[in-house]
Design a protein around this motif. Structure first.
Motif, PDB file in Angstrom:
ATOM      1  N   ASP A 351       1.244  -0.870  -6.746  1.00 22.70           N
ATOM      2  CA  ASP A 351      -0.200  -1.116  -6.903  1.00 22.70           C
ATOM      3  C   ASP A 351      -0.918  -1.234  -5.566  1.00 22.70           C
ATOM      4  O   ASP A 351      -1.995  -1.838  -5.479  1.00 22.70           O
ATOM      5  CB  ASP A 351      -0.461  -2.385  -7.733  1.00 22.70           C
ATOM      6  CG  ASP A 351       0.205  -2.316  -9.099  1.00 22.70           C
ATOM      7  OD1 ASP A 351       0.196  -1.223  -9.691  1.00 22.70           O
ATOM      8  OD2 ASP A 351       0.746  -3.343  -9.541  1.00 22.70           O
ATOM      9  N   GLU A 352      -0.340  -0.680  -4.500  1.00 18.30           N
ATOM     10  CA  GLU A 352      -1.001  -0.720  -3.202  1.00 18.30           C
ATOM     11  C   GLU A 352      -2.237   0.181  -3.226  1.00 18.30           C
ATOM     12  O   GLU A 352      -2.169   1.339  -3.605  1.00 18.30           O
ATOM     13  CB  GLU A 352      -0.039  -0.242  -2.112  1.00 18.30           C
ATOM     14  CG  GLU A 352      -0.636  -0.310  -0.712  1.00 18.30           C
ATOM     15  CD  GLU A 352       0.340   0.205   0.325  1.00 18.30           C
ATOM     16  OE1 GLU A 352       0.635  -0.543   1.267  1.00 18.30           O
ATOM     17  OE2 GLU A 352       0.809   1.344   0.191  1.00 18.30           O
ATOM     18  N   ARG A 353      -3.360  -0.369  -2.846  1.00 19.03           N
ATOM     19  CA  ARG A 353      -4.616   0.372  -2.880  1.00 19.03           C
ATOM     20  C   ARG A 353      -4.715   1.288  -1.665  1.00 19.03           C
ATOM     21  O   ARG A 353      -4.315   0.933  -0.569  1.00 19.03           O
ATOM     22  CB  ARG A 353      -5.800  -0.605  -2.899  1.00 19.03           C
ATOM     23  CG  ARG A 353      -7.138   0.061  -3.180  1.00 19.03           C
ATOM     24  CD  ARG A 353      -8.190  -0.986  -3.427  1.00 19.03           C
ATOM     25  NE  ARG A 353      -8.459  -1.791  -2.249  1.00 19.03           N
ATOM     26  CZ  ARG A 353      -9.385  -1.477  -1.338  1.00 19.03           C
ATOM     27  NH1 ARG A 353     -10.106  -0.376  -1.476  1.00 19.03           N
ATOM     28  NH2 ARG A 353      -9.592  -2.264  -0.304  1.00 19.03           N
ATOM     29  N   ALA A 354      -5.239   2.479  -1.881  1.00 22.08           N
ATOM     30  CA  ALA A 354      -5.418   3.447  -0.795  1.00 22.08           C
ATOM     31  C   ALA A 354      -6.860   3.931  -0.795  1.00 22.08           C
ATOM     32  O   ALA A 354      -7.491   4.035  -1.846  1.00 22.08           O
ATOM     33  CB  ALA A 354      -4.470   4.627  -0.973  1.00 22.08           C
ATOM     34  N   TRP A 355      -7.404   4.184   0.406  1.00 21.78           N
ATOM     35  CA  TRP A 355      -8.759   4.699   0.493  1.00 21.78           C
ATOM     36  C   TRP A 355      -8.893   5.584   1.725  1.00 21.78           C
ATOM     37  O   TRP A 355      -8.158   5.429   2.706  1.00 21.78           O
ATOM     38  CB  TRP A 355      -9.777   3.551   0.542  1.00 21.78           C
ATOM     39  CG  TRP A 355      -9.713   2.710   1.781  1.00 21.78           C
ATOM     40  CD1 TRP A 355     -10.434   2.865   2.926  1.00 21.78           C
ATOM     41  CD2 TRP A 355      -8.890   1.548   1.998  1.00 21.78           C
ATOM     42  NE1 TRP A 355     -10.114   1.893   3.843  1.00 21.78           N
ATOM     43  CE2 TRP A 355      -9.176   1.076   3.292  1.00 21.78           C
ATOM     44  CE3 TRP A 355      -7.951   0.879   1.221  1.00 21.78           C
ATOM     45  CZ2 TRP A 355      -8.553  -0.041   3.813  1.00 21.78           C
ATOM     46  CZ3 TRP A 355      -7.330  -0.242   1.739  1.00 21.78           C
ATOM     47  CH2 TRP A 355      -7.626  -0.679   3.033  1.00 21.78           C
ATOM     48  N   PRO A 356      -9.820   6.550   1.672  1.00 17.82           N
ATOM     49  CA  PRO A 356     -10.010   7.453   2.821  1.00 17.82           C
ATOM     50  C   PRO A 356     -10.706   6.728   3.966  1.00 17.82           C
ATOM     51  O   PRO A 356     -11.446   5.750   3.753  1.00 17.82           O
ATOM     52  CB  PRO A 356     -10.877   8.577   2.239  1.00 17.82           C
ATOM     53  CG  PRO A 356     -11.609   7.939   1.105  1.00 17.82           C
ATOM     54  CD  PRO A 356     -10.682   6.917   0.525  1.00 17.82           C
ATOM     55  N   ILE A 357     -10.469   7.212   5.185  1.00 16.54           N
ATOM     56  CA  ILE A 357     -11.073   6.563   6.354  1.00 16.54           C
ATOM     57  C   ILE A 357     -11.240   7.573   7.481  1.00 16.54           C
ATOM     58  O   ILE A 357     -10.466   8.530   7.594  1.00 16.54           O
ATOM     59  CB  ILE A 357     -10.190   5.379   6.838  1.00 16.54           C
ATOM     60  CG1 ILE A 357     -10.937   4.528   7.872  1.00 16.54           C
ATOM     61  CG2 ILE A 357      -8.884   5.895   7.434  1.00 16.54           C
ATOM     62  CD1 ILE A 357     -10.193   3.256   8.252  1.00 16.54           C
ATOM     63  N   VAL A 358     -12.288   7.367   8.265  1.00 13.39           N
ATOM     64  CA  VAL A 358     -12.464   8.040   9.550  1.00 13.39           C
ATOM     65  C   VAL A 358     -12.562   6.927  10.575  1.00 13.39           C
ATOM     66  O   VAL A 358     -13.491   6.109  10.525  1.00 13.39           O
ATOM     67  CB  VAL A 358     -13.717   8.933   9.574  1.00 13.39           C
ATOM     68  CG1 VAL A 358     -13.879   9.547  10.964  1.00 13.39           C
ATOM     69  CG2 VAL A 358     -13.644  10.021   8.511  1.00 13.39           C
ATOM     70  N   PHE A 359     -11.589   6.860  11.483  1.00 15.74           N
ATOM     71  CA  PHE A 359     -11.454   5.702  12.368  1.00 15.74           C
ATOM     72  C   PHE A 359     -11.286   6.173  13.799  1.00 15.74           C
ATOM     73  O   PHE A 359     -10.480   7.052  14.091  1.00 15.74           O
ATOM     74  CB  PHE A 359     -10.244   4.871  11.941  1.00 15.74           C
ATOM     75  CG  PHE A 359     -10.098   3.563  12.661  1.00 15.74           C
ATOM     76  CD1 PHE A 359     -10.795   2.442  12.235  1.00 15.74           C
ATOM     77  CD2 PHE A 359      -9.255   3.453  13.766  1.00 15.74           C
ATOM     78  CE1 PHE A 359     -10.648   1.225  12.891  1.00 15.74           C
ATOM     79  CE2 PHE A 359      -9.117   2.253  14.431  1.00 15.74           C
ATOM     80  CZ  PHE A 359      -9.815   1.130  13.985  1.00 15.74           C
ATOM     81  N   SER A 360     -12.043   5.564  14.704  1.00 22.03           N
ATOM     82  CA  SER A 360     -11.930   5.861  16.139  1.00 22.03           C
ATOM     83  C   SER A 360     -11.406   4.627  16.857  1.00 22.03           C
ATOM     84  O   SER A 360     -11.852   3.501  16.580  1.00 22.03           O
ATOM     85  CB  SER A 360     -13.291   6.264  16.718  1.00 22.03           C
ATOM     86  OG  SER A 360     -13.745   7.465  16.135  1.00 22.03           O
ATOM     87  N   GLY A 361     -10.449   4.851  17.777  1.00 19.56           N
ATOM     88  CA  GLY A 361      -9.894   3.725  18.506  1.00 19.56           C
ATOM     89  C   GLY A 361      -8.961   4.176  19.603  1.00 19.56           C
ATOM     90  O   GLY A 361      -8.834   5.369  19.905  1.00 19.56           O
ATOM     91  N   THR A 362      -8.288   3.185  20.187  1.00 25.52           N
ATOM     92  CA  THR A 362      -7.399   3.417  21.323  1.00 25.52           C
ATOM     93  C   THR A 362      -5.956   3.213  20.902  1.00 25.52           C
ATOM     94  O   THR A 362      -5.645   2.260  20.176  1.00 25.52           O
ATOM     95  CB  THR A 362      -7.734   2.427  22.455  1.00 25.52           C
ATOM     96  OG1 THR A 362      -9.122   2.513  22.759  1.00 25.52           O
ATOM     97  CG2 THR A 362      -6.911   2.733  23.702  1.00 25.52           C
ATOM     98  N   ILE A 363      -5.077   4.098  21.350  1.00 22.37           N
ATOM     99  CA  ILE A 363      -3.651   3.959  21.067  1.00 22.37           C
ATOM    100  C   ILE A 363      -3.076   2.836  21.929  1.00 22.37           C
ATOM    101  O   ILE A 363      -3.216   2.842  23.155  1.00 22.37           O
ATOM    102  CB  ILE A 363      -2.899   5.275  21.353  1.00 22.37           C
ATOM    103  CG1 ILE A 363      -3.331   6.351  20.368  1.00 22.37           C
ATOM    104  CG2 ILE A 363      -1.393   5.066  21.284  1.00 22.37           C
ATOM    105  CD1 ILE A 363      -2.958   6.081  18.933  1.00 22.37           C
ATOM    106  N   ILE A 364      -2.435   1.856  21.256  1.00 22.25           N
ATOM    107  CA  ILE A 364      -1.782   0.756  21.978  1.00 22.25           C
ATOM    108  C   ILE A 364      -0.387   0.561  21.393  1.00 22.25           C
ATOM    109  O   ILE A 364      -0.156   0.820  20.213  1.00 22.25           O
ATOM    110  CB  ILE A 364      -2.587  -0.562  21.892  1.00 22.25           C
ATOM    111  CG1 ILE A 364      -2.726  -1.009  20.430  1.00 22.25           C
ATOM    112  CG2 ILE A 364      -3.957  -0.410  22.530  1.00 22.25           C
ATOM    113  CD1 ILE A 364      -3.385  -2.368  20.288  1.00 22.25           C
TER     114      ILE A 364
END
Length: 430
Positions: A351-364
């Motif tokens: 029952d894990e919920r999933a949703w679409p995303i557009v995400f900007s960030g830095t690789i750490i």
């Protein structure tokens, strides 16, 4: 006597073995026959008979008793040097499990003289590092009672004839390209299915067969060819196979954590009781990978589960519900039982919920994993980019992990740096 001497021919000479056997008969006052005395000498030299369960050990030579469950007829084949060869296979079992015994050349004819239910004594060794088969060096019929056998995962046959299946599709991978022996390429899809007898791996060499079906669907499959060399059940599909949805309800038989043995393939479900951070390591092929140890419970019993590869990066916390499919059991380092979920296994959060995303960030970097962070939010991501790389990721969020569909590098500008600093300052103030 020569039969039993094969077990210790690397330890003593044939003459010394015969002398020890004669001495053993004298010591017992002629109350034992020659085969029994020979077995006693073999035992004194540390080469005793093992149960089929014990054939997974690292010994170079094994002796064991087994009941004939199934057999193949001797088959002629051409060797690489052009010579003819013969091969036959026996499926032997006892109360601890089953094993495949391969008979080569002159020994293959023995398959014609044995029938299901007969007991055999076998001396053999594993072919290389393959612990799922025994190559017979010697075998003979014996008059003993053998309990069982225990048939795990519904595998009670050596037949490679195509079969029909009614199964639940647990997992379907994405099409992968492979190279044939002639240098041409093709596509294949790997999947995991389940029925009342347990889980089974499924390889479709015609990917279109599985392209229109989704995990959770119940399917009727024809032309599924068994692969007897894989651990557990395994089938392959080709252009002659068919896959159609069915209304027949099929469910996965989960094993309670307290009932998992120290060998075999299992599917379990429970609640995460303990979870460690993933640890990174370099696999044998030189690629980076991960491992994570968790403990799950059903409220009555606990079970140690080792998650390998991408499974180790599935975000988990104590109290989470988890389902683990087609995992391999083995004795743990401290005498307990471990269930290893690696290649071919499926780890799922119900029952894990999933949703679409557009995400900007830095690789750490993280502890054996990689994050993308925008100063206020962060997600696990499977992406091979240097630390500090700015990315825009389009994909799907599951738990605290982004499954990327498209990754686009983003140029660093004064505005983005200022925005990151502002987000970080706000987080610290809160």
């Amino acid at each position: 006597m020569l039969f039993h001497y094969a077990l210790v021919d690397d330890l003593i000479t044939k003459e010394e073995f015969e002398q020890r056997v004669e001495k053993k008969i004298d010591e017992c006052g002629d109350l034992v026959d020659e085969p029994t005395a020979a077995m006693m000498v073999v035992g004194e030299l540390g080469r005793e008979h093992v149960k089929i369960k014990g054939l997974c050990a690292k010994s170079s030579l094994f002796s064991f008793f087994g009941k004939v469950v199934d057999k193949t007829e001797p088959k002629e084949f051409d060797r690489a040097d052009g010579e003819k060869g013969w091969v036959a296979t026996l499926l032997l079992g006892d109360e601890t499990g089953t094993t495949r015994v391969v008979l080569w050349d002159e020994k293959a004819g023995a398959a014609l003289d044995v029938t299901a239910g007969e007991a055999l004594e076998v001396i053999g060794r594993h072919p290389g590092k393959n612990t799922r088969e025994i190559y017979a060096l010697a075998l003979r019929k014996v008059s003993i009672e053998i309990a069982g056998p225990v048939l795990k995962n519904g595998n009670a046959s050596l037949s490679n004839e195509p079969v029909e299946l009614d199964v639940l599709l647990v997992f379907r991978g994405e099409p992968r390209t492979y190279t044939r022996r002639d240098g041409s390429t093709g596509e294949m899809v790997e999947a995991l299915v389940a029925d009342a007898t347990g889980t089974a791996r499924l390889v479709a060499w015609a990917p279109d067969l599985l392209r229109s079906v989704s995990p959770g669907s119940c399917l009727h499959i024809t032309g599924a060819k068994p692969n007897q060399r894989d651990e557990g059940r395994s089938y392959s599909l080709d252009e002659k196979s068919t896959v159609v949805p069915t209304d027949l309800a099929v469910s996965v038989p989960f094993t309670p954590p307290g009932s998992v043995g120290d060998q075999g393939i299992y599917s379990v479900t429970g609640e995460v009781k303990q979870v460690q951070q993933p640890r990174s390591f370099t696999a044998r092929n030189g690629t980076p990978s991960w491992v994570k140890n968790i403990v799950i419970t059903d409220g009555s019993d606990d079970l140690n589960v080792v998650l390998w590869g991408d499974h180790a990066l599935v975000p988990l916390a104590a109290g989470d519900k988890i389902e683990v499919f087609h995992a391999t059991a083995k004795p743990g380092r401290f005498g307990n039982i471990e269930l290893a979920a690696g290649r071919g296994s499926v780890v799922r959060i119900p029952d894990e919920r999933a949703w679409p995303i557009v995400f900007s960030g830095t690789i750490i970097p993280g502890p054996g994993c990689t994050f993308i962070d925008n100063g206020s939010e962060r997600y696990l991501i499977d992406a091979d980019f240097p630390t500090g790389t700015e990315l825009q990721v389009t994909g799907t969020v599951r738990g605290s992990r982004i499954l990327p569909e498209e990754i686009v590098p983003v140029a660093i500008t004064p505005e983005t740096v200022t925005a990151h600093i502002a987000s970080l300052k706000k987080a610290l103030d809160e």
